[in-house]
Design a protein around this motif. Structure first.
Motif, PDB file in Angstrom:
ATOM      1  N   SER A 107      29.092 -20.454  -1.006  1.00 40.10           N
ATOM      2  CA  SER A 107      29.682 -19.289  -0.356  1.00 40.10           C
ATOM      3  C   SER A 107      29.835 -19.498   1.144  1.00 40.10           C
ATOM      4  N   SER A 108      29.045 -20.392   1.724  1.00 40.77           N
ATOM      5  CA  SER A 108      29.183 -20.676   3.157  1.00 40.77           C
ATOM      6  C   SER A 108      30.354 -21.602   3.434  1.00 40.77           C
ATOM      7  N   GLY A 109      30.975 -22.085   2.346  1.00 44.77           N
ATOM      8  CA  GLY A 109      32.101 -22.980   2.522  1.00 44.77           C
ATOM      9  C   GLY A 109      31.720 -24.441   2.481  1.00 44.77           C
ATOM     10  N   ALA A 110      30.446 -24.741   2.287  1.00 39.48           N
ATOM     11  CA  ALA A 110      30.033 -26.141   2.249  1.00 39.48           C
ATOM     12  C   ALA A 110      30.520 -26.795   0.965  1.00 39.48           C
ATOM     13  N   SER A 111      30.948 -28.027   1.066  1.00 35.04           N
ATOM     14  CA  SER A 111      31.393 -28.776  -0.100  1.00 35.04           C
ATOM     15  C   SER A 111      30.182 -29.370  -0.790  1.00 35.04           C
ATOM     16  N   THR A 112      30.053 -29.103  -2.104  1.00 30.09           N
ATOM     17  CA  THR A 112      28.902 -29.619  -2.819  1.00 30.09           C
ATOM     18  C   THR A 112      29.266 -30.750  -3.753  1.00 30.09           C
ATOM     19  N   MET A 124      27.091 -42.747  13.136  1.00 30.40           N
ATOM     20  CA  MET A 124      26.898 -42.437  11.716  1.00 30.40           C
ATOM     21  C   MET A 124      25.421 -42.284  11.413  1.00 30.40           C
ATOM     22  N   PRO A 125      25.051 -41.451  10.466  1.00 35.36           N
ATOM     23  CA  PRO A 125      25.911 -40.520   9.735  1.00 35.36           C
ATOM     24  C   PRO A 125      26.227 -39.307  10.603  1.00 35.36           C
ATOM     25  N   TYR A 126      27.352 -38.693  10.336  1.00 37.32           N
ATOM     26  CA  TYR A 126      27.804 -37.543  11.112  1.00 37.32           C
ATOM     27  C   TYR A 126      27.914 -36.309  10.214  1.00 37.32           C
ATOM     28  N   ARG A 127      27.995 -35.153  10.828  1.00 38.35           N
ATOM     29  CA  ARG A 127      28.235 -33.888  10.119  1.00 38.35           C
ATOM     30  C   ARG A 127      29.603 -33.386  10.557  1.00 38.35           C
ATOM     31  N   ALA A 128      30.290 -32.676   9.642  1.00 43.12           N
ATOM     32  CA  ALA A 128      31.646 -32.200   9.934  1.00 43.12           C
ATOM     33  C   ALA A 128      31.828 -30.761   9.488  1.00 43.12           C
ATOM     34  N   LYS A 129      32.651 -30.036  10.249  1.00 40.85           N
ATOM     35  CA  LYS A 129      33.035 -28.693   9.848  1.00 40.85           C
ATOM     36  C   LYS A 129      34.432 -28.406  10.373  1.00 40.85           C
ATOM     37  N   VAL A 130      35.134 -27.519   9.666  1.00 46.56           N
ATOM     38  CA  VAL A 130      36.450 -27.056  10.078  1.00 46.56           C
ATOM     39  C   VAL A 130      36.263 -25.638  10.594  1.00 46.56           C
ATOM     40  N   VAL A 131      36.831 -25.342  11.771  1.00 42.57           N
ATOM     41  CA  VAL A 131      36.643 -24.047  12.412  1.00 42.57           C
ATOM     42  C   VAL A 131      38.007 -23.412  12.680  1.00 42.57           C
ATOM     43  N   SER A 132      38.113 -22.102  12.369  1.00 43.41           N
ATOM     44  CA  SER A 132      39.344 -21.358  12.637  1.00 43.41           C
ATOM     45  C   SER A 132      39.051 -19.861  12.593  1.00 43.41           C
ATOM     46  N   GLY A 133      39.531 -19.145  13.585  1.00 42.76           N
ATOM     47  CA  GLY A 133      39.404 -17.692  13.599  1.00 42.76           C
ATOM     48  C   GLY A 133      37.981 -17.177  13.492  1.00 42.76           C
ATOM     49  N   MET A 139      30.663 -29.333   5.735  1.00 37.22           N
ATOM     50  CA  MET A 139      30.249 -30.230   4.658  1.00 37.22           C
ATOM     51  C   MET A 139      28.744 -30.083   4.467  1.00 37.22           C
ATOM     52  N   ALA A 140      28.309 -30.170   3.214  1.00 38.00           N
ATOM     53  CA  ALA A 140      26.895 -29.978   2.890  1.00 38.00           C
ATOM     54  C   ALA A 140      26.028 -31.159   3.318  1.00 38.00           C
ATOM     55  N   ALA A 141      26.584 -32.357   3.309  1.00 36.54           N
ATOM     56  CA  ALA A 141      25.793 -33.560   3.591  1.00 36.54           C
ATOM     57  C   ALA A 141      26.410 -34.352   4.738  1.00 36.54           C
ATOM     58  N   ALA A 142      25.576 -35.136   5.399  1.00 34.82           N
ATOM     59  CA  ALA A 142      26.062 -36.036   6.440  1.00 34.82           C
ATOM     60  C   ALA A 142      26.900 -37.139   5.792  1.00 34.82           C
ATOM     61  N   GLN A 143      27.865 -37.664   6.540  1.00 36.14           N
ATOM     62  CA  GLN A 143      28.820 -38.642   6.019  1.00 36.14           C
ATOM     63  C   GLN A 143      28.730 -39.968   6.775  1.00 36.14           C
TER      64      GLN A 143
END
Length: 183
Positions: free
Chosen positions: A29-34, A140-149, A155-159
Motif C-alpha cells: 500500500s505504500s507503493g513499494a515493489s515487492t 551500490m547498493p542504492y535505494r530508489a523512489k519515484v516522487v510526484s505531487g 522500492m522495497a529493497a536496495a538495488q
C-alpha cells in the motif's frame, strides 16, 4: 539540427492495447515493489499491457535524446558514450510496451530519488517520455523512489544494478512486478 529537434522528427505511431498481464505479488500500500508471489496484481499492476500515452517512438539508431527508446534496457547501449551509471523509464501503469512514451515528467513534475550506500542523494528529472538517467557514480547498493505531487513510490529493497528497465519491463523480472510506476 539539435538532438531534441531530431527526436521530435521521429515518426510516432498510435499504440493499441497489447494482450497480457502480470501474474505476481501486489505492490504494498505504500507503493513499494515487492515482486514474487502469485495472483493477479492490483492497482497500477492490474490489467493488461497497454500504451497509455498512445505514442510509440520508432527507434532511430542515429538519434540521441532524453526521450529515446523509453522502456528499453538503457545500459545495454549506454555502457559507452554517453555512459550512464543508472537509467530507466517511469510509466503511469505497471504494464506498458517498450518504446511507448511513459509518464511525462515535465508536465507531471516527476523525479526519481536515488540514495546511494554512501547516503548521497541524487535527484533525477524525468523526461517528456518518462526517461531518467545519470552519468554520476552511484554507491551500490542504492535505494530508489519515484516522487510526484507530494506522493512517492519506493522500492522495497536496495538495488545493485543501474539498468532499471532490465528488471522493470512490461511483465517484470527478478522480483519486479512490472514497470516503474509514478505514484
Amino acid at each position: 539540427m539539435s538532438n531534441i529537434s531530431r527526436m521530435a522528427a521521429i515518426t510516432t505511431l498510435v499504440c493499441g492495447a497489447i494482450a497480457g498481464c502480470y501474474v505476481g505479488a501486489d505492490p504494498t500500500s505504500s507503493g513499494a515493489s515487492t515482486g514474487g508471489g502469485s495472483g493477479l496484481g492490483s492497482g497500477p499492476f492490474a490489467g493488461p499491457s497497454v500504451c497509455t500515452s498512445k505514442v510509440v517512438t520508432v527507434p532511430n539508431p542515429n538519434a540521441t535524446s532524453p526521450d529515446m527508446r523509453p522502456g528499453e534496457a538503457c545500459l545495454s547501449c549506454h555502457d559507452q558514450d554517453p555512459i550512464f551509471s543508472l537509467a530507466g523509464t517511469v510509466y503511469p501503469t505497471g504494464h506498458e510496451p517498450s518504446n511507448c512514451d511513459g509518464s511525462n515528467g515535465l508536465t507531471n513534475a516527476i523525479t526519481v530519488v536515488i540514495t546511494g550506500a554512501d547516503k548521497k542523494v541524487t535527484t533525477l528529472d524525468v523526461s517528456r517520455a518518462g526517461n531518467f538517467f545519470t552519468p554520476d557514480a552511484i554507491a551500490m547498493p542504492y535505494r530508489a523512489k519515484v516522487v510526484s505531487g507530494g506522493k512517492e513510490r519506493a522500492m522495497a529493497a536496495a538495488q545493485t544494478s543501474g539498468d532499471c528497465n532490465s528488471c522493470h519491463g512490461d511483465t517484470g523480472t527478478k522480483g519486479a512486478p512490472g514497470r516503474i510506476v509514478a505514484p
